[in-house]
Each structure stands twice: as structure tokens, then as C-alpha cells.
Scaffold this active site. Structure first.
Site, PDB file in Angstrom:
ATOM      1  N   GLY A 176      29.024 -26.827  27.097  1.00  8.99           N
ATOM      2  CA  GLY A 176      28.107 -27.580  27.316  1.00  8.99           C
ATOM      3  C   GLY A 176      26.390 -28.114  26.502  1.00  8.99           C
ATOM      4  CE1 TYR A 209      38.912 -37.198  19.223  1.00  9.11           C
ATOM      5  CE2 TYR A 209      37.055 -35.749  20.033  1.00  9.11           C
ATOM      6  CZ  TYR A 209      37.850 -36.159  19.393  1.00  9.11           C
ATOM      7  OH  TYR A 209      37.693 -35.499  18.205  1.00  9.11           O
TER       8      TYR A 209
END
Ligand code: AMP
Length: 489
Positions: free
Chosen positions: A121, A260
Site C-alpha cells: 500500500g 487489473y
């Protein structure tokens, strides 16, 4: 829009992380299974990989540049990683800071004992916190925002390790999934909106934490559930506890994991991302009316959507492009000369199936337009009659700050050009994107809930659910001075 443009103009997302995390406890082959888990998560990061293990007394660490299979498929390295507890990390290649120091898991000896951290992240206030910590005398070893988390844990005045971790995560903001090892405790944390993914599995008496379920499948672990948004799970031997320290919020996972990023066989919110991607393709077909001879995917990113489109329209699916599977990012990225050859290294037109054909070319997303531009030309050069490009997600107009590698607004094609202009740029006969409501419909929602959006979808909407503090804070430092490249030995 103006506000956003101003806000992000000077933002330098240099310490962005886009990665895969894994952890297992209470298991004899902890390091070997972690290596396998990381191997399954290889698509989430190829720049470097690492494992930290713990044997009840000591921690062990091995970090390498490159792929898991090239580095951890090796008895000698795995032997160094003793113990029944291990966490691992795959790091994504980013623009700056290619150094061994940035490769995770990070480890530190703190007042509460040793702690290892793997992080997927991007923190939106990492530079601001870092600035404050540095002013306070902290010394940083890397340019990664993950180190900020470790420093906050180490500095916390709270009593227990879990309280210190909670104290730290209360101070960070952004999209994050953390897997930590603090002696015999394996700890998983997911950000308050659940932007980044994290799942829990079980293998006999061992709990497993991983970015995606494909990492559970590879070791034969059973998928139990996702770590919930804002949840901290604490695993000790064969026991798992859960706390939810943040004020309750509805989850808002990142839409790009569905489009994706995650592997097609990984389960997100009850379905494989393959199923979602097929639905995006079906919805794209519902919103379209073009007649053509063939549906051709951009391999592999457009495969599932193209199948969905073809099944819905009954237009034949065919492989009009053949992919070279031996070209990795590491080969393409570092050398500018090689990069300019770009897509041709990876893909070639399958002349026999596309010659004189009217083709619907499908990809999952369009970012800078480089891929579509080159592929359209390649297919025309190989004899295609007409190429109609269809993209199984809406126009990406806004950059990301929560852990997906996206270019700046200036480089995002759809941020600067209309659909017609993009069509001209990529040289296609026509171009269409999936609508935003179509995207939500394909995911099983009636439509986007504009008051409480079900997904983190700023790429298309500019609706950023977590503030980008670093661009606003007075303590920000935008230049990090770690320039050395680490050795891989
Ligand atoms: P572009 O060529 O810049 O338009 O990028 C679009 C292509 O890159 C598509 O084939 C996507 O599957 C792929 N793609 C989309 N997002 C990312 C990302 N964050 N990192 C790497 N590739 C991506």
C-alpha cells in the site's frame, strides 16, 4: 478539478509501494511455504523479495533483488531462515529508490521486542510523519513509508505490542495491508476502508495471511475469509483473535484490484477476479453495437474481458496477439534503449488469424496509451482491416496515492484528451470505454452509490476517500536523500 490539480502538482510519490505480503505461523516449513506464497504473488512485485523468520529466540532475514523463484528456490537460503514463523514480501519496481534497504520485510528491535513488518500500500501522510520524527531525532534507514510504521510502533508509550501497533496505525493514513511478526504473534492489519487486500487461510494448525487467495492455493491452505476493513487479527499458535479499533466504516476496496492487479484466480469479495473481468467484458458488449469478425484480447490483461465480450456478442474469440512469456518487467524497465522497443518485445501479431479481419481489440485498462498505440499499429501492419479498441474499465483521469503504480495526471491520456482524441492517438477506427455505472453493474451493484461509493474508484471519478496529507502538511519533506544502491549478496 482545479483544487485537485493544485493539490497534486508537486506531489512526489517516490516512496510508493505496490506489493505482495504473506505470513504463516506455527508451521515447521514456515520459510519454504512463505517462499511459495510469494511466488504465487509474484505479479504484485518483481523488484525484490524478502523473508523474515523467527524460531522462538532469534529472527532471521534474507532479502534479494529480483524474483522469488530465482532467489528462494534454494535450500541454502531457506536453511538460513529458521523457525516456525515467517513473513514475506514482494516489492514492486518503482521510479526511485532501487536499493536493498527498501526491500522488505523490515525488521527492528524495539522496546517491545523484535518486530518484522511487510507492507502493501501507500501511506498518504508518511512524509509528514517522517518529517516530524526526523525533527525529533529519529534516524531512517530506507526511503520506504513502511519504516514510518516501525518507528511509530517503537516510539509508542503504550504497554503491549498490540497496543503499540494500534497506536501506530491510528497515526497513519492511506491504503495499507500489513503482515507483522512480533515473536510468536502473527498480526494482520487492513486499512479502515479495506483499500488494499488481505486474506486469512488455514493449513492444518497454522493460520496464513496473504494479499490474495492464490497464495493460499499454492500451499494447499483453505481460504477462511478476508481480513475486514479496519480489522487487526492477532494469531498466536492455533488461536486467532480480532480487534476493530477504528470507528466503524463501510468497506471501499480498490477497484483496480478487480480490474487489473489481482491474479485472475484470486477471490475478491466472494468471486474470482476472472469472473469479475468477464462480467466487465459482457457489460462492455451490452454497451456496444459494433459488428466485427473477431474479438482479440491484449494478452494477458484483456483475456477475461475479451472472453466475456465474445460470449455475450457471439463474435468469435481468437488469439490475434502472441505473448513472449520470457519477458519480465526487469528486462524491459531499466534500459531506456530496450524500453523504446516496448510492446514488441512482449507481443507479436498472429498474422494467420487477423489478416483482412475487422477486429475488436480488448484490454482491461488504458493508462498512458502506449500499449494500445503500439498494438494497433502492429495489427494494421500485419494486415488487419479495421481495429476497434474496447477498454473494460472507464477512462483513468486521476492518479493513485494508495498503492497502485499510476503515472501523474499529466501522463494519464484520458486526463488530457477526449475519447475521440485518444482514438486518433492510438490509431484505432473506434474506441469505447466501459461506463462507470456499467462497471458497478458488472460487479453486482445496481449502480454507483454516489453518497457512499462501494469502491475506491478515484481513478475515474477523482473521489479520493483518504486525504493526501503529504501535499498539504507543513512538515512535509519531498526529497529523500537515500541514493545508494544496495548489493544483492
Ligand atoms: P498503457 O500502455 O500505459 O495505456 O497501460 C495500459 C496497459 O498496462 C494495460 O495493458 C494494462 O493491463 C496495464 N496496466 C494497467 N495498470 C497498470 C499498473 N498499475 N502497472 C502495470 N501495468 C498496468
Amino acid at each position: 478539478m482545479k483544487m485537485l490539480k493544485k493539490k497534486f502538482k508537486n506531489y512526489n510519490p517516490k516512496i510508493k509501494e505496490e506489493c505482495g505480503v504473506f505470513g504463516i505461523s506455527n508451521c515447521e516449513d514456515a520459510a519454504a511455504l512463505t517462499a511459495l506464497g510469494l511466488h504465487a504473488l509474484q505479479h504484485r512485485g518483481q523488484e525484490g523479495c524478502g523473508i523474515v523468520s523467527y524460531d522462538g529466540k532469534k529472527y532471521y532475514s534474507e532479502k534479494r533483488f529480483g524474483l522469488v523463484g530465482d532467489n528462494f528456490n534454494n535450500e541454502k537460503v531457506l536453511k538460513n531462515l529458521e523457525g516456525n514463523f515467517a513473513i514475506g514480501h514482494n516489492r514492486y519496481s518503482t521510479t526511485g529508490g532501487t536499493t536493498l534497504r527498501n526491500i522488505q520485510p523490515f525488521f527492528a528491535d524495539t522496546h517491545a521486542g523484535g518486530i518484522g513488518v511487510s507492507h502493501n500500500g501507500n501511506l498518504t501522510n508518511a512524509l509528514t510523519i517522517r518529517g516530524k520524527l526526523v525533527k525529533d531525532g529519529a534516524i531512517f534507514y530506507s526511503t520506504s513509508d513502511t519504516e514510518v510504521i516501525i518507528q511509530l510502533i517503537a516510539k509508542s508509550k503504550r504497554n503491549t505490542t498490540i497496543e503499540k501497533i494500534t497506536d501506530a496505525v491510528f497515526q497513519i493514513q492511506g491504503g495499507y495491508a500489513l503482515v507483522m511478526l512480533a515473536q510468536n504473534k502473527l498480526i494482520g492489519v487492513r486499512d479502515p476502508l479495506g483499500i488494499r487486500p488481505l486474506v486469512i487461510g488455514k493449513l492444518k494448525n497454522s493460520y496464513v495471511l496473504a494479499s490474495e487467495t492464490c497464495a493460499l492455493d499454492i500451499i494447499g491452505a483453505r481460504f477462511l475469509r478476508e481480513v475486514e476493513n479496519g480489522e487487526i487479527v492477532i494469531i498466536e499458535n492455533d488461536n486467532m483473535e480480532s480487534i476493530k479499533p477504528f470507528p466503524a466504516k463501510k468497506s471501499r476496496p480498490c477497484v483496480f484490484e478487480y480490474i487489473y492487479f489481482s491474479r485472475p484466480d484470486s477471490i475478491l469479495n466472494g468471486k474470482t477476479s476472472y469472473e469479475f473481468r468477464k462480467k466487465f467484458g459482457e457489460q462492455l458488449a451490452i454497451e456496444d453495437d459494433i459488428k466485427a469478425d473477431l474479438v482479440v484480447p491484449v494478452p494477458d490483461s484483456g483475456n477475461a474481458a475479451a472472453l466475456g465480450y465474445s460470449q455475450k456478442t457471439k463474435i468469435n474469440f481468437d488469439l490475434g496477439l502472441i505473448r513472449n512469456h520470457y519477458v519480465g518487467r526487469t528486462f524491459i524497465e531499466p534500459a531506456q534503449k530496450i524500453r523504446s522497443l516496448g510492446v514488441k518485445l512482449k507481443l507479436n501479431a498472429n498474422k494467420s488469424s487477423i489478416k483482412n479481419k475487422k477486429i475488436i481489440l480488448i484490454d482491461d485498462s488504458l493508462v498512458r496509451g502506449t500499449t494500445s498505440h503500439k498494438i494497433v499499429k502492429m495489427l494494421y501492419d500485419a494486415g488487419a482491416k479495421e481495429i476497434h479498441v474496447r477498454i473494460a474499465s472507464p477512462e483513468i483521469k486521476f492518479p493513485d496515492f494508495y498503492g497502485v503504480d499510476m503515472p501523474t495526471k499529466e501522463e494519464l491520456l484520458a486526463a488530457n484528451k477526449s475519447v475521440n482524441e485518444i482514438c486518433d492517438y492510438i490509431g484505432a477506427k473506434s474506441l469505447k470505454f466501459l461506463s462507470i455505472d456499467g462497471l458497478y453493474k458488472a460487479m453486482g451493484f445496481e449502480k454507483r452509490n454516489n453518497a457512499f461509493p462501494q469502491l475506491t474508484d478515484h481513478y475515474f471519478t477523482g473521489d479520493y476517500p483518504v486525504e493526501i496529507i503529504d501535499e498539504l502538511g507543513e512538515n512535509k519533506i519531498t526529497q529523500l536523500s537515500l541514493l545508494s544502491t544496495g548489493s544483492n549478496s
